[in-house]
Design a protein around this motif. Structure first.
Motif, PDB file in Angstrom:
ATOM      1  N   ARG A  62      56.480 -17.463  47.372  1.00  0.00           N
ATOM      2  CA  ARG A  62      57.408 -16.493  46.812  1.00  0.00           C
ATOM      3  C   ARG A  62      58.172 -17.048  45.613  1.00  0.00           C
ATOM      4  NH1 ARG A  62      61.742 -15.011  51.227  1.00  0.00           N
ATOM      5  NH2 ARG A  62      62.158 -13.450  49.627  1.00  0.00           N
ATOM      6  N   ALA A  77      53.476  -5.192  55.241  1.00  0.00           N
ATOM      7  CA  ALA A  77      54.764  -5.861  55.076  1.00  0.00           C
ATOM      8  C   ALA A  77      54.805  -7.173  55.868  1.00  0.00           C
ATOM      9  CB  ALA A  77      55.893  -4.935  55.522  1.00  0.00           C
ATOM     10  N   GLU A  78      54.226  -7.168  57.066  1.00  0.00           N
ATOM     11  CA  GLU A  78      54.208  -8.382  57.885  1.00  0.00           C
ATOM     12  C   GLU A  78      53.346  -9.460  57.245  1.00  0.00           C
ATOM     13  OE1 GLU A  78      53.025  -9.794  62.438  1.00  0.00           O
ATOM     14  OE2 GLU A  78      52.998  -7.679  61.874  1.00  0.00           O
ATOM     15  N   ALA A 132      55.011 -10.838  54.034  1.00  0.00           N
ATOM     16  CA  ALA A 132      56.115 -11.743  54.361  1.00  0.00           C
ATOM     17  C   ALA A 132      55.598 -13.133  54.714  1.00  0.00           C
ATOM     18  CB  ALA A 132      56.934 -11.157  55.506  1.00  0.00           C
ATOM     19  N   ARG A 133      54.516 -13.197  55.490  1.00  0.00           N
ATOM     20  CA  ARG A 133      53.947 -14.489  55.856  1.00  0.00           C
ATOM     21  C   ARG A 133      53.340 -15.197  54.651  1.00  0.00           C
ATOM     22  NH1 ARG A 133      50.897 -13.256  61.689  1.00  0.00           N
ATOM     23  NH2 ARG A 133      52.816 -12.744  62.860  1.00  0.00           N
ATOM     24  N   GLU A 155      54.297 -14.955  51.537  1.00  0.00           N
ATOM     25  CA  GLU A 155      55.368 -15.459  50.685  1.00  0.00           C
ATOM     26  C   GLU A 155      55.960 -16.764  51.205  1.00  0.00           C
ATOM     27  OE1 GLU A 155      57.378 -11.714  48.355  1.00  0.00           O
ATOM     28  OE2 GLU A 155      58.127 -12.186  50.355  1.00  0.00           O
ATOM     29  N   MET A 156      55.887 -16.999  52.491  1.00  0.00           N
ATOM     30  CA  MET A 156      56.477 -18.208  53.068  1.00  0.00           C
ATOM     31  C   MET A 156      55.490 -19.365  53.175  1.00  0.00           C
ATOM     32  SD  MET A 156      59.497 -17.275  53.263  1.00  0.00           S
ATOM     33  CE  MET A 156      60.142 -18.775  53.995  1.00  0.00           C
TER      34      MET A 156
END
Length: 365
Positions: free
Chosen positions: A26, A234-235, A238-239, A241-242
């Motif tokens: 991200r 979305a899930e 999110a993963r 990006e991390m």
């Protein structure tokens, strides 16, 4: 001398060995459909204390439009003096996924001869996107950080910029921007800076977590094959990006600010074998005029006789040799040993680049 030492210590700190640190995905880029949009509008600020635009034609026309919306028609041919109003441009940034009813900050700037917006209030103004549609409505009291005052003799005092103001939560979103992140077949992720090695490592990290999901399109873009549905995407996003990767080392650059003499050297800069000689010539001219008195009882006049003293001195030339593949620390040590000023360092680095000894991109701003 202080500036030269500051530059030396900044470069020296940059040259210290730093272990490769992993960075989150991200922090290296963003998804193409997750972006903000710029909004702009043209409006009127009223309630100024005589610091407005007076008979500015655009302001008069805008005031007629505002009055018409309120049911008040100004007589034809009448151009009211509007010292208490100013024509302004309103700008704002619409965040990604902003929904109707949410509030955003706006910036208000004069476009005429208004001297200050302090104490003014923005009349309700539509804010348009690049497609010409209205996405927000702005209105409210301005917060102005600047101050401008003037005296009757023409003297003026200005602190900061009084012609630009800001309204916190000054606009209400009226329309959401359509996003295709939840139904498009391919979702793209873009690096902030093009780099083939970094984009390849991001691809490998994503495919390690989700096999076969990511493909490289170019040095900036990854194409992600995500399953449909906002909840699932979305899930996964999110993963992704991390995820942590080790990005490639930045390209070798030397950035020079020719106005301030500031020089920034990246850690990837290397030098081919070179020898540098530097010496400075100082020429000093002192003017000590002498007063010449006339002789007694003569008709002469007291006069000034020029008396100039010119001296020149040159520092001894110092030659510094730089070995092959010199690192940033060695480059800084060699330049510092020459005792060169920031302006001299600019000339030295340009000379090294022209000689083909500097393996870096030279950027002069």
């Amino acid at each position: 001398m202080i500036r030269r030492l500051a530059i030396f210590f900044v470069a020296l700190l940059a040259s210290l060995p730093v272990p490769a640190a992993a960075e989150r995905v991200r922090d290296l880029g963003q998804f193409q459909s997750v972006r903000s949009n710029q909004l702009t509008g043209y409006g009127i600020v009223v309630g100024l204390d005589g610091s407005g635009d007076d008979n500015f034609a655009y302001l008069t026309q805008a005031m007629r439009g505002v009055s018409g919306r309120l049911g008040l028609q100004l007589p034809p041919g009448v151009n009211p003096a509007l010292k208490n109003a100013a024509a302004v441009i309103i700008t704002a940034e619409l965040p990604a996924f902003a929904k109707p009813g949410q509030r955003i900050d706006v910036t208000v700037s004069t476009m005429g001869k208004a001297k200050s917006l302090r104490g003014g209030a923005l009349v309700m103004t539509p804010l348009y996107g690049a497609d010409g549609q209205i996405y927000a409505m702005a209105q409210g009291n301005l917060a102005v950080g600047g101050l401008g005052v003037s005296g009757k003799d023409g003297s003026k005092l200005t602190v900061n910029v009084p012609t630009v103001g800001r309204i916190a939560d000054g606009a209400t979103v009226e329309q959401a921007v359509t996003s295709n992140f939840d139904f498009s077949e391919v979702l793209r992720w873009n690096l902030y800076y093009a780099d083939f090695l970094t984009i390849s490592r991001v691809r490998d990290a994503i495919n390690g977590a989700y096999p076969g999901m990511a493909q490289v399109e170019d040095g900036v873009t990854l194409a992600l094959m995500l399953p449909p549905g906002a909840n699932t995407r979305a899930e996964i996003m999110a993963r992704i990006e991390m995820l942590e990767i080790n990005p490639a080392e930045r390209a070798a650059k030397v950035v020079i600010n020719s106005r301030t003499g500031t020089i920034v050297i990246s850690s990837a800069v290397r030098l081919a074998p070179a020898a540098i000689s530097h010496g400075s010539l100082v020429v000093r001219i002192d003017e000590n005029p002498m007063v010449v008195q006339p002789a007694p009882f003569s008709r002469g006049r007291t006069a000034l006789e020029p008396n100039s003293t010119i001296s020149a001195s040159q520092q001894d030339n110092v030659v510094s040799r730089i070995g092959p593949g010199a690192s940033l620390a060695e480059v800084v040590d060699a330049l510092n040993a020459l005792g060169a000023s920031p302006a001299d360092l600019v000339a030295i680095l340009e000379g090294l680049k022209q000689a083909g000894s500097l393996t870096a991109e030279l950027v002069i701003i």
